[in-house]
Design a protein around this motif. Sequence first.
Motif, PDB file in Angstrom:
ATOM      1  N   GLN A   1     -16.946  -9.851  -0.618  1.00  0.00           N
ATOM      2  CA  GLN A   1     -16.509 -10.625  -1.845  1.00  0.00           C
ATOM      3  C   GLN A   1     -15.251 -10.908  -1.892  1.00  0.00           C
ATOM      4  OE1 GLN A   1     -19.387 -11.929  -3.931  1.00  0.00           O
ATOM      5  NE2 GLN A   1     -21.051 -10.624  -2.828  1.00  0.00           N
ATOM      6  N   ILE A   2     -14.231 -10.216  -1.662  1.00  0.00           N
ATOM      7  CA  ILE A   2     -12.926 -10.312  -2.029  1.00  0.00           C
ATOM      8  C   ILE A   2     -12.073 -10.372  -0.739  1.00  0.00           C
ATOM      9  CG2 ILE A   2     -13.010  -9.122  -4.326  1.00  0.00           C
ATOM     10  CD1 ILE A   2     -11.366  -6.955  -2.940  1.00  0.00           C
TER      11      ILE A   2
ATOM     12  N   GLY B   1      -9.910 -11.946   1.805  1.00  0.00           N
ATOM     13  CA  GLY B   1      -8.782 -12.777   1.760  1.00  0.00           C
ATOM     14  C   GLY B   1      -8.058 -12.519   0.591  1.00  0.00           C
ATOM     15  N   GLN B   2      -8.486 -11.812  -0.463  1.00  0.00           N
ATOM     16  CA  GLN B   2      -7.354 -11.577  -1.582  1.00  0.00           C
ATOM     17  C   GLN B   2      -6.543 -10.510  -1.466  1.00  0.00           C
ATOM     18  OE1 GLN B   2      -9.232 -11.181  -5.586  1.00  0.00           O
ATOM     19  NE2 GLN B   2     -10.951 -12.398  -4.870  1.00  0.00           N
TER      20      GLN B   2
ATOM     21  N   GLN C   1      -4.042  -7.171  -1.051  1.00  0.00           N
ATOM     22  CA  GLN C   1      -4.461  -5.779  -0.837  1.00  0.00           C
ATOM     23  C   GLN C   1      -4.775  -4.961  -1.992  1.00  0.00           C
ATOM     24  OE1 GLN C   1      -1.406  -4.095   1.822  1.00  0.00           O
ATOM     25  NE2 GLN C   1      -2.441  -4.202   3.427  1.00  0.00           N
TER      26      GLN C   1
ATOM     27  N   ALA D   1      -6.091  -6.039  -4.857  1.00  0.00           N
ATOM     28  CA  ALA D   1      -7.300  -6.218  -5.380  1.00  0.00           C
ATOM     29  C   ALA D   1      -8.269  -5.024  -4.869  1.00  0.00           C
ATOM     30  CB  ALA D   1      -7.894  -7.508  -4.863  1.00  0.00           C
TER      31      ALA D   1
ATOM     32  N   ILE E   1     -12.851  -8.053 -10.677  1.00  0.00           N
ATOM     33  CA  ILE E   1     -12.120  -8.243  -9.433  1.00  0.00           C
ATOM     34  C   ILE E   1     -12.821  -9.303  -8.599  1.00  0.00           C
ATOM     35  CG2 ILE E   1     -11.309  -7.299  -7.213  1.00  0.00           C
ATOM     36  CD1 ILE E   1      -9.908  -5.671  -8.831  1.00  0.00           C
ATOM     37  N   ILE E   2     -14.139  -9.257  -8.483  1.00  0.00           N
ATOM     38  CA  ILE E   2     -14.839 -10.190  -7.877  1.00  0.00           C
ATOM     39  C   ILE E   2     -14.999 -11.506  -8.505  1.00  0.00           C
ATOM     40  CG2 ILE E   2     -17.176 -10.557  -6.684  1.00  0.00           C
ATOM     41  CD1 ILE E   2     -17.501  -7.547  -6.241  1.00  0.00           C
TER      42      ILE E   2
ATOM     43  N   GLN F   1      -7.094 -12.407  11.281  1.00  0.00           N
ATOM     44  CA  GLN F   1      -8.581 -12.675  10.861  1.00  0.00           C
ATOM     45  C   GLN F   1      -8.900 -14.157  11.467  1.00  0.00           C
ATOM     46  OE1 GLN F   1      -9.318 -12.358   6.862  1.00  0.00           O
ATOM     47  NE2 GLN F   1      -9.858 -10.185   6.932  1.00  0.00           N
TER      48      GLN F   1
ATOM     49  N   SER G   1      -7.956 -18.102   1.612  1.00  0.00           N
ATOM     50  CA  SER G   1      -6.894 -17.683   2.290  1.00  0.00           C
ATOM     51  C   SER G   1      -7.495 -16.613   3.478  1.00  0.00           C
ATOM     52  CB  SER G   1      -6.015 -16.828   1.454  1.00  0.00           C
ATOM     53  OG  SER G   1      -6.403 -15.775   0.821  1.00  0.00           O
ATOM     54  N   TYR G   2      -6.470 -16.311   4.680  1.00  0.00           N
ATOM     55  CA  TYR G   2      -7.055 -15.155   5.420  1.00  0.00           C
ATOM     56  C   TYR G   2      -5.882 -14.420   5.865  1.00  0.00           C
ATOM     57  CZ  TYR G   2      -4.519 -17.922   8.864  1.00  0.00           C
ATOM     58  OH  TYR G   2      -3.471 -18.657   9.496  1.00  0.00           O
ATOM     59  N   LEU G   3      -6.115 -13.206   6.291  1.00  0.00           N
ATOM     60  CA  LEU G   3      -5.391 -11.987   6.435  1.00  0.00           C
ATOM     61  C   LEU G   3      -4.725 -12.230   7.874  1.00  0.00           C
ATOM     62  CD1 LEU G   3      -5.868  -8.612   5.230  1.00  0.00           C
ATOM     63  CD2 LEU G   3      -5.603  -8.792   7.494  1.00  0.00           C
ATOM     64  N   LYS G   4      -3.392 -12.014   7.724  1.00  0.00           N
ATOM     65  CA  LYS G   4      -2.538 -11.729   9.100  1.00  0.00           C
ATOM     66  C   LYS G   4      -1.888 -10.574   8.843  1.00  0.00           C
ATOM     67  CE  LYS G   4      -0.032 -15.222  11.113  1.00  0.00           C
ATOM     68  NZ  LYS G   4       0.714 -16.211  11.155  1.00  0.00           N
TER      69      LYS G   4
ATOM     70  N   ILE H   1       0.752  -1.302  -0.111  1.00  0.00           N
ATOM     71  CA  ILE H   1       0.067   0.253   0.038  1.00  0.00           C
ATOM     72  C   ILE H   1       0.834   1.216  -0.093  1.00  0.00           C
ATOM     73  CG2 ILE H   1      -0.869   1.214   1.996  1.00  0.00           C
ATOM     74  CD1 ILE H   1      -2.558  -1.520  -0.091  1.00  0.00           C
TER      75      ILE H   1
ATOM     76  N   ARG I   1     -10.403 -21.130  -6.400  1.00  0.00           N
ATOM     77  CA  ARG I   1      -9.482 -20.330  -5.599  1.00  0.00           C
ATOM     78  C   ARG I   1      -9.254 -20.851  -4.240  1.00  0.00           C
ATOM     79  NH1 ARG I   1     -11.900 -14.617  -5.574  1.00  0.00           N
ATOM     80  NH2 ARG I   1     -13.179 -15.414  -7.174  1.00  0.00           N
TER      81      ARG I   1
END
Lengths: 365, 291
Positions: free
Chosen positions: B87-88, B90-91, B93, B95, A323-324, B176, A357-360, A123, A354
């Motif tokens: 909807q997105i 877990g994709q 950042q 995205a 994207i979705i 998460q 996945s999850y975010l850490k 970012i 797909r």
Amino acid sequence: MKVIFKTSYDNDIDLHEDGWARGRIALLVVVMAALPFLVGEYYLAEAANTLIWSLAGMGLMVLVGHTGQASLGHAAFLAIGAYTDVALMNIGVPWIISFPLAGLATGLFGALVAIPAVRMSGIYLAIATLALFVIVEEMVILLEPITGGVGGLMAPSIEIFGVNFDRYTNLNNFYWLCLAVVVAVTWLYANLLRSPTGRSFLAVRDSEVSARALGINITRTRALAFGLSCGMTGLAGSLLGHYIAYFNYELFSVFISINLLLVVTIGGLGFIQGAFMGAILITAVPQLIAILRGTVNDLTGIDLSVLPGLDTLIFSAILIGFIIYEPAGLWGRWLKTRVWFQLFPLARRDMFRRQKSYLKTERQR
Amino acid sequence: MELIQLVIGGVASGCIYGLVALGFVLIYKATEGVNFAQGDMMMLGAFVALGLVNSDYGALAFVPGVILAAAIMGGVGYGIDRLVVRQIIGQPQFALVILTIALGFVLRFAAGTIWGFSPLVLETPFAGQHMEIAGIIIGYEDMVTIIVTALLTLLLWVFFGFTRIGLAAQAASQNQMAAYIVGVPVHRINSLIWGLSGVVSTIAGVLYASKGAIDPNIGLLGIKAFAAAVIGGFGSLPGALLGGILIGVVEPVAARYLPGGISQMSPYIIMLAVLVTRPNGLFAQIYAKKV
């Protein structure tokens, strides 16, 4: 489904899978080269525009698709390319020298910027490039003697060894010039990807930690990718300058950066072909919208031109949809369709599901 | 004397940058994603308030009108997360960056279609009034901006530091999966935070509109708010506010005392300087990425 018999390890990194693939590409190039004899002037100009967009798209693809770094400021590098080229030509440098110099200057500038920028990730890099874009835009206005300031400037017509390549008087020549540049850059890009350098780009994208463990210098790789990306975008910028012929800073707005992102994401991140798909989409959709607008007006009498910004709305909707529902883009969709046909009765629904996945967090306490 | 005057005006406009930046930071703190449509949410908030308050449209009283507008925008924020952003989940950042840029264009189109693209002025009860302290003129709108911003920052800080939902949001952002396992409703928390960010951006939009005319393109202010958030370090609420005030003060001062053009570039130059010297902002929360 065809199975390729490989007789050496080197076959794994061949540019083309087999003779058929090579033939298809050759056919495409031949058709593209014959295009001036097949279509009218209007479509030829659009084709040249598409080629320039795909060149810029490839520039961003190196960065976003293959090295995994985001840039929201690539319009700045288009601008630097265009202005450097025109400035050099205005002091009498022939195009054949000023064009590569413009690419080189943009690339060097990009690499220079990249050295602090690559320390940032994700970012932060996106925002830093956005800021860089704003600064470059202001600089263009301030450096009036070179850039013509707000008034803009005229790109001189291209001449190589007495042959004129002006965009208006000799459109065929200009188109062939664009095609030649794009073919050359694509060939270099495709070869880069199978070289150690290109593979280190992919490694950095997929996992920084493992790339480092394999002995890749992350900072140097990223700076190199940034520089290459900017160089390619600079070349596209200089062609764009000649294509538009008379331009000022407004040509390189923030929307151009976003359109470029659109090119690479909708086309398919991580595929060279994706840049071309995206470029075709981005130049074709405004035309389609114009046609649609006319049709709607004729059929129902509703005048859609009272809604300014409808184009951007449609672009945004396409982008959100991709994207979705299809993050792999148009090219990814095509690959999936092709696999479905190749395996015909055996393709399964979850084949391309797909991974969850999850975010850490990246913040540590 | 002139400098003090400039600084006070700068602090007030800096508060607005800071508030928009707070919107970014809220979403970043809770979901680790960056909402590039924040500037456009601010714009839409200002327009919704205008649609409710102005005598040509809703003609409500000012305070209830703004509260209603904030509630509506809270709903819009919640809806955006519920219908699109979820909807997105877990994709990467990246995205989300592209998705929210596209969403920003959609919001801009919506506002332009409803209210038109010509500048409009929000009717506020404190327009044009000012007071004078020791020769320094302070507009009421600047006073209101500074006070509201200070209160809001305090409230949000308490919210994240001491309330159940705030703590749950921080947990959800750090991991998460772990948060989900210990019973945090991650999806709903994310949507709530998006709603909250919609409310904050409405307040920012109303304060912005109290200082001048608005049109659907004011969302580009979001880029400056980014600079503010980055200077403060994404993820720090007071940092975002201080970053905003710094930018707000430097801009008019640079415009007054430095050659032309520098002023427009100054927020980004400061930001790049901060990014180069302290890549994670002045109030860093990111230490090192572990495997």
